[in-house]
Design an enzyme around this catalytic site. Structure first.
Site, PDB file in Angstrom:
ATOM      1  N   THR A 132       0.814  -1.222   0.000  1.00 54.37           N
ATOM      2  CA  THR A 132       0.000   0.000   0.000  1.00 54.37           C
ATOM      3  C   THR A 132       0.848   1.272   0.000  1.00 54.37           C
ATOM      4  O   THR A 132       1.921   1.322   0.596  1.00 54.37           O
ATOM      5  CB  THR A 132      -0.908  -0.004   1.254  1.00 54.37           C
ATOM      6  N   GLY A 140       2.816  -3.117   8.071  1.00 54.66           N
ATOM      7  CA  GLY A 140       3.126  -3.453   9.459  1.00 54.66           C
ATOM      8  C   GLY A 140       4.573  -3.880   9.590  1.00 54.66           C
ATOM      9  O   GLY A 140       5.162  -4.411   8.636  1.00 54.66           O
ATOM     10  N   GLU A 172      -5.700  -6.214   4.215  1.00 57.51           N
ATOM     11  CA  GLU A 172      -5.849  -7.413   3.384  1.00 57.51           C
ATOM     12  C   GLU A 172      -7.112  -7.332   2.543  1.00 57.51           C
ATOM     13  O   GLU A 172      -7.748  -8.341   2.268  1.00 57.51           O
ATOM     14  CB  GLU A 172      -5.921  -8.669   4.274  1.00 57.51           C
TER      15      GLU A 172
HETATM   16  C1  LIG Z   1      -3.565  -1.550  10.653  1.00 56.61           C
HETATM   17  C2  LIG Z   1      -3.331  -1.714   9.182  1.00 56.61           C
HETATM   18  C3  LIG Z   1      -2.305  -2.540   8.756  1.00 56.61           C
HETATM   19  C4  LIG Z   1      -2.004  -2.634   7.406  1.00 56.61           C
HETATM   20  N1  LIG Z   1      -0.963  -3.430   7.014  1.00 56.61           N
HETATM   21  C5  LIG Z   1      -0.564  -3.395   5.732  1.00 56.61           C
HETATM   22  C6  LIG Z   1       0.612  -4.095   5.319  1.00 56.61           C
HETATM   23  O1  LIG Z   1       1.248  -4.781   6.107  1.00 56.61           O
HETATM   24  N2  LIG Z   1       1.032  -3.968   4.029  1.00 56.61           N
HETATM   25  C7  LIG Z   1       0.346  -3.222   3.126  1.00 56.61           C
HETATM   26  O2  LIG Z   1       0.789  -3.151   1.990  1.00 56.61           O
HETATM   27  N3  LIG Z   1      -0.800  -2.581   3.460  1.00 56.61           N
HETATM   28  C8  LIG Z   1      -1.254  -2.639   4.743  1.00 56.61           C
HETATM   29  N4  LIG Z   1      -2.397  -1.973   5.113  1.00 56.61           N
HETATM   30  C9  LIG Z   1      -3.132  -1.213   4.107  1.00 56.61           C
HETATM   31  C10 LIG Z   1      -4.463  -1.839   3.725  1.00 56.61           C
HETATM   32  O3  LIG Z   1      -4.255  -2.985   2.929  1.00 56.61           O
HETATM   33  C11 LIG Z   1      -5.267  -0.762   2.995  1.00 56.61           C
HETATM   34  O4  LIG Z   1      -5.605   0.218   3.966  1.00 56.61           O
HETATM   35  C12 LIG Z   1      -6.514  -1.340   2.362  1.00 56.61           C
HETATM   36  O5  LIG Z   1      -6.169  -2.126   1.252  1.00 56.61           O
HETATM   37  C13 LIG Z   1      -7.493  -0.248   1.913  1.00 56.61           C
HETATM   38  O6  LIG Z   1      -6.857   0.679   1.095  1.00 56.61           O
HETATM   39  P1  LIG Z   1      -6.961   2.254   1.376  1.00 56.61           P
HETATM   40  O7  LIG Z   1      -6.605   2.477   2.800  1.00 56.61           O
HETATM   41  O8  LIG Z   1      -6.123   2.930   0.362  1.00 56.61           O
HETATM   42  O9  LIG Z   1      -8.470   2.615   1.196  1.00 56.61           O
HETATM   43  P2  LIG Z   1      -9.130   3.163  -0.124  1.00 56.61           P
HETATM   44  O10 LIG Z   1      -8.883   2.221  -1.238  1.00 56.61           O
HETATM   45  O11 LIG Z   1      -8.749   4.578  -0.354  1.00 56.61           O
HETATM   46  O12 LIG Z   1     -10.647   3.092   0.314  1.00 56.61           O
HETATM   47  C14 LIG Z   1     -11.353   4.175   0.910  1.00 56.61           C
HETATM   48  C15 LIG Z   1     -12.833   3.929   0.756  1.00 56.61           C
HETATM   49  O13 LIG Z   1     -13.199   3.899  -0.629  1.00 56.61           O
HETATM   50  C16 LIG Z   1     -13.917   2.728  -0.938  1.00 56.61           C
HETATM   51  N5  LIG Z   1     -13.542   2.243  -2.271  1.00 56.61           N
HETATM   52  C17 LIG Z   1     -12.303   2.230  -2.837  1.00 56.61           C
HETATM   53  N6  LIG Z   1     -12.347   1.673  -4.059  1.00 56.61           N
HETATM   54  C18 LIG Z   1     -13.627   1.314  -4.274  1.00 56.61           C
HETATM   55  C19 LIG Z   1     -14.309   0.646  -5.343  1.00 56.61           C
HETATM   56  N7  LIG Z   1     -13.673   0.235  -6.445  1.00 56.61           N
HETATM   57  N8  LIG Z   1     -15.641   0.436  -5.218  1.00 56.61           N
HETATM   58  C20 LIG Z   1     -16.311   0.824  -4.099  1.00 56.61           C
HETATM   59  N9  LIG Z   1     -15.717   1.440  -3.058  1.00 56.61           N
HETATM   60  C21 LIG Z   1     -14.393   1.686  -3.139  1.00 56.61           C
HETATM   61  C22 LIG Z   1     -13.509   1.721   0.146  1.00 56.61           C
HETATM   62  O14 LIG Z   1     -14.543   0.784   0.407  1.00 56.61           O
HETATM   63  C23 LIG Z   1     -13.277   2.610   1.364  1.00 56.61           C
HETATM   64  O15 LIG Z   1     -14.488   2.792   2.025  1.00 56.61           O
HETATM   65  C24 LIG Z   1      -2.766  -1.905   6.456  1.00 56.61           C
HETATM   66  C25 LIG Z   1      -3.838  -1.105   6.885  1.00 56.61           C
HETATM   67  C26 LIG Z   1      -4.122  -1.012   8.218  1.00 56.61           C
HETATM   68  C27 LIG Z   1      -5.267  -0.137   8.647  1.00 56.61           C
END
Ligand SMILES: Cc1cc2nc3c(=O)[nH]c(=O)nc-3n(C[C@H](O)[C@H](O)[C@H](O)COP(=O)(O)OP(=O)(O)OC[C@H]3O[C@@H](n4cnc5c(N)ncnc54)[C@H](O)[C@@H]3O)c2cc1C
Length: 831
Positions: free
Chosen positions: A282, A321, A570
């Site tokens: 991410t 993480g 995930e």
């Molecule tokens: C505690 C924690 C640990 C993590 N650990 C890791 C890790 O180890 N490695 C790593 O790489 N990542 C990690 N992540 C990241 C995590 O995988 C992402 O936060 C997750 O994939 C969501 O992406 P985003 O935060 O960019 O949300 P966004 O994609 O920006 O989503 C924001 C909102 O938009 C909506 N949305 C987005 N696209 C669409 C669509 N096509 N259709 C409908 N709705 C949509 C979503 O439902 C959500 O409500 C971690 C996150 C957290 C919170």
């Protein structure tokens, strides 16, 4: 290569400058390979002259020898030779390979476990207590030093309709597995989790890392734990995030995407925690849309290196993480660019910290700062500026870049089975985790609700404060909330176990690709559903504990906050539901065109039958409340509910397509409806899995109580949702009655059902969910530990508060009245 050797011959080549080993029926001369072996020469040397097949297979993928060092094969083993070179039994060196049997064998004949402490495995929930509280009275009579609750839980346990130990083994999959699980959990015994409520963030991180390493160092060494064993380890760690990425994401990526040579270089070190892995996908600007990631990997053919860059602020890695402070290596997701041409997202292994644990030049690392919860996880950021790594650091099981910069597909084709397996491993473990975490909260809430009394048993009597009061679990609404979460815990745990059993079958190759695809697609929705429902449930368990649930000492106060990230990480839950929806809508389209679906999705075929109406799939005529006590009936009901929703949304979707809309636009227009329909599909799947699990339990009290828990899982959910068009008004009333009947039938099994989750007190870290029920003593002991109680008056009294206080008035105290003024501006006092 036609030479043949006996075991005796091989056994003579058993020293460093003449080192042969046996792998399968191959004889390998490893003498010259010792110095090149990515896992170190010692690991081979300890098998010099011996059969290393078992240990080799634990750590290497098929094809490793052929691709990394084919020339070491010098001949075949002749069967039937006398075995002068027996298979080695765990050598004592640090690098020893050990099988699970060897590990457990040491303890298999007794309940002995190694240091740090002996655990009594004969108890349902080994009562290692974090608070040394001995109530002064074990009776119901409260006194100044006793809450008078000590007799309540033991009495409740006597009413159990089933044997708790039997249920524990049933959940674990047999007594041997229970023993194995407790063995794995035992290193946590000398950790006092309860005090964590007074730790700072750096202390939480340090203690968590210590605990996680401790779990491994005592027993695991080079042994590769099974998925189930990793789930058990996670159950008992402080927070769930930190270090799990190492096992949950870094290791699987290595195993599925790295070439055999890369696996050899990193696998042993990963298993031994000699390096700590991070999964860096991410970015600050992109999460769900993985194809939109903007980190770049340009190839420089002059130096045969990749140059990694996060060229913009929003392309810095954000969220991984273990990245912030702990990790040493990261799998970095980046766009591969060869001579200006883009080849899409690829994975690269990057060492991020040196031997002094400092970032390398060009790598900027840090922690993201305090989060809502799970602060034992050093989720971090990473900026890369012209960081060079060798060509062989691109994970290259399926593709490589040649020295002169050509993109080449590897001979081994990407295996769709591996793809589905990897996906389901992560989802399955999160489903199991959802069950375990909810079970933890339900254990606290149930025990508390059994002990806590509130509300007179007969409110029509003239009430004295000494009148008999009800235990809060006897308020129907409280019982409904508590049993809903107990039943969900069982449902999610069973679903997670079932998923794992599927991996086992698939590992053996027992499945066709179509069914793997179906299950993998449903596993997305199931992960979303289990994590979201678990989060809601954990929070409701906290609320069920009233004000005391708000205290950190309750053990459930921040559990929801610590858990919440699992709904997002995930794969955000909405995205995952929509992925399942995408698959479902396509299958329904196929069925409407005449295709048939088999296996778990066969119920969808009804949509293709003549006369199927999407508005009224079928009104189910329930005859009495008894129907809703029957898991077969409930499973069928949920299938019909899912069919009705999927049929309706499919009609709307097809209508839009018929009007000329594109697939994507039509899908987006129906997304809200699709999400609802997918939830019913997933719920139907969970009910069916519960039904299937119960049907396999041999007859007896455990089966009977599980049948009721399963029915309550289905019925309580039904009462919350929309069943218009499937159940009529009378049907809903029967369902309501069934819920009341089940609550009565299950009442006496509340505490035993949560005891069967087998969480030791040290893991619950809860003053109010203790096994012994001495909640009031524990709450008071905990309050005494508050930092604020360690100093009097409080910091700031002198300079902040004191100047405002009426010190003269305060001096008078309670004993002596402050003298009344004889007169005031209102005239003489009349008092
Ligand atoms: C505690 C924690 C640990 C993590 N650990 C890791 C890790 O180890 N490695 C790593 O790489 N990542 C990690 N992540 C990241 C995590 O995988 C992402 O936060 C997750 O994939 C969501 O992406 P985003 O935060 O960019 O949300 P966004 O994609 O920006 O989503 C924001 C909102 O938009 C909506 N949305 C987005 N696209 C669409 C669509 N096509 N259709 C409908 N709705 C949509 C979503 O439902 C959500 O409500 C971690 C996150 C957290 C919170």
């Amino acid at each position: 290569m036609s030479s043949k050797f006996t075991i005796e011959e091989v056994s003579r080549h058993n020293v460093k400058n003449d080192c042969w080993i046996i792998v399968g029926d191959d004889v390998l001369d490893c003498t010259k390979w010792l110095s090149d072996h990515p896992g170190g020469g010692k690991t081979i040397l300890q098998y010099a002259g011996k059969d290393a097949t078992k240990q080799f297979n634990l750590l290497h993928e098929p094809g490793t020898i052929e691709s990394a060092a084919p020339w070491v094969k010098i001949g075949k083993l002749v069967k039937g030779g006398s075995s002068s070179a027996p298979e080695s039994s765990s050598p004592s060196s640090q690098q020893s390979f050990q099988t699970r049997e060897q590990m457990m064998g040491r303890y298999s004949n007794s309940s002995e476990v190694p240091s740090p402490i002996k655990v009594d495995f004969s108890q349902p929930n080994n009562p290692i207590s974090l608070l040394p509280i001995q109530p002064t009275h074990a009776s119901e009579t409260p006194s100044r030093n006793s809450g008078g609750t000590a007799a309540i839980l033991p009495a409740a346990r006597k009413l159990a309709s089933f044997d708790v130990n039997e249920m524990i083994s049933l959940i674990d999959g047999g007594p041997k597995k229970t023993k194995n699980r407790r063995f794995i959990e035992s290193p946590t015994a000398d950790f006092d989790f309860f005090d964590k409520i007074y730790w700072s963030t750096p202390e939480i991180l340090r203690e968590h890392v210590r605990l996680y390493l401790k779990i491994h160092e005592s027993y695991w060494n080079t042994y590769r734990p099974t998925r189930e064993e990793v789930a058990w380890m996670t159950r008992v760690t402080i927070n769930k995030g930190s270090m799990m990425n190492h096992y949950g994401l870094f290791l699987p990526t290595l195993l599925t995407r790295a070439s055999p040579r890369q696996v050899m270089e990193f696998l042993i070190r990963t298993l031994q925690m000699k390096i700590i892995g991070v999964y860096a996908q991410t970015e600050l600007g992109h999460g769900s849309n993985v194809r939109g990631l903007q980190t770049t990997a340009h190839y420089d053919k002059k130096t045969e290196e990749f140059i990694l860059n996060t060229p913009t602020l929003s392309s810095m890695k954000w969220w991984p993480g273990t990245l912030g402070k702990v990790g040493t290596h990261a799998v970095v997701y980046a766009q591969l660019i060869l001579e200006g041409k883009e080849y899409g997202i690829h994975e690269f292994i990057l060492q991020i910290r040196d031997s002094n644990h400092r970032p390398f030049p060009g790598i900027e690392l840090g922690d993201l700062g305090p989060k809502l919860g799970d602060n034992a996880n050093d989720t971090g950021f990473m900026r890369l500026e012209n960081v060079r790594i060798p060509r062989d650091r691109m994970l290259s099981r399926y593709q490589q870049v040649s020295p002169d910069g050509k993109y080449m597909k590897s001979a081994g084709k990407a295996n769709p089975r591996t793809h589905y397996m990897t996906m389901m491993i992560a989802r399955g473990s999160m489903m199991r985790g959802a069950g375990d975490q909810l079970a933890r909260a339900a254990t606290v809430a149930t025990r508390y609700s059994e002990v806590r009394k509130q509300g007179f048993t007969d409110s029509t009597q003239g009430i004295s404060y000494k009148s008999k009061e009800k235990t809060i679990l006897d308020h129907q609404i409280q019982a409904f909330r508590i049993f809903r979460q107990i039943s969900r815990s069982y449902a999610f745990i069973f679903a997670g176990i079932w998923m794992s059993s599927k991996f086992g079958e698939w590992d053996k190759g027992d499945s066709n690709l179509a069914s793997m695809k179906e299950l993998a697609s449903t596993s997305n929705g199931l992960k979303a559903m289990c994590t979201v429902m678990a989060l809601e449930g954990i929070e409701d368990c906290r609320k069920c504990c009233g004000g005391n649930g708000y205290l950190m000492a309750s053990g459930v106060a921040t559990q929801a906050a610590d858990y919440a990230w699992q709904c997002t990480a995930e794969g955000d839950f909405v995205i995952l539901f929509l992925q399942t929806a995408r698959y479902l809508i396509q299958r329904v389209r196929d069925i409407k065109k005449g295709d048939k679906v088999v296996g778990h999705f066969a119920y969808l075929n009804a949509i293709g039958e003549p006369g199927f109406s999407s508005q009224t799939a079928k009104i189910v005529e329930a005859k009495s409340a008894d129907d809703f006590l029957d898991l077969d009936f409930l499973a069928e009901l949920y299938r019909i509910r899912a069919l009705s929703s999927l049929g309706a949304v499919s009609d709307d979707f097809e209508g839009l397509i018929a009007k000329g809309q594109t697939w994507d636009i039509a899908f987006n227009s129906c997304a809200v409806q699709l999400l609802e329909a997918t939830k019913y599909h997933c719920m139907s799947f969970l009910v069916e899995l519960f039904r299937g699990t119960v049907s396999e339990v041999k007859g007896g009290p455990c089966k009977e109580v599980l049948q009721k828990v399963g029915a309550f899982f289905a019925v309580s959910h039904l009462l919350d949702s929309n069943w218009a068009g499937v159940l009529d008004f009378q049907g809903m009333r029967f369902a309501q009655s069934a819920s009341s009947i089940l609550l009565t039938q299950l009442r006496n099994d509340a505490v035993p059902l949560v005891d069967a989750f087998d969480f030791p007190d040290r893991v619950l870290s809860s003053a109010i969910g203790r096994y012994d029920g001495n909640i009031y003593e524990a709450l008071f002991e905990s309050a005494k530990k508050s930092e604020l109680n360690q100093m009097d008056p409080f910091l700031g009294y002198e300079d902040v508060l004191r100047p405002y206080l009426d010190l003269e008035f305060l001096k008078a105290g309670n004993a002596k009245r402050y003298p009344e003024p004889k007169t005031s501006k209102f005239g003489p006092s009349k008092l």
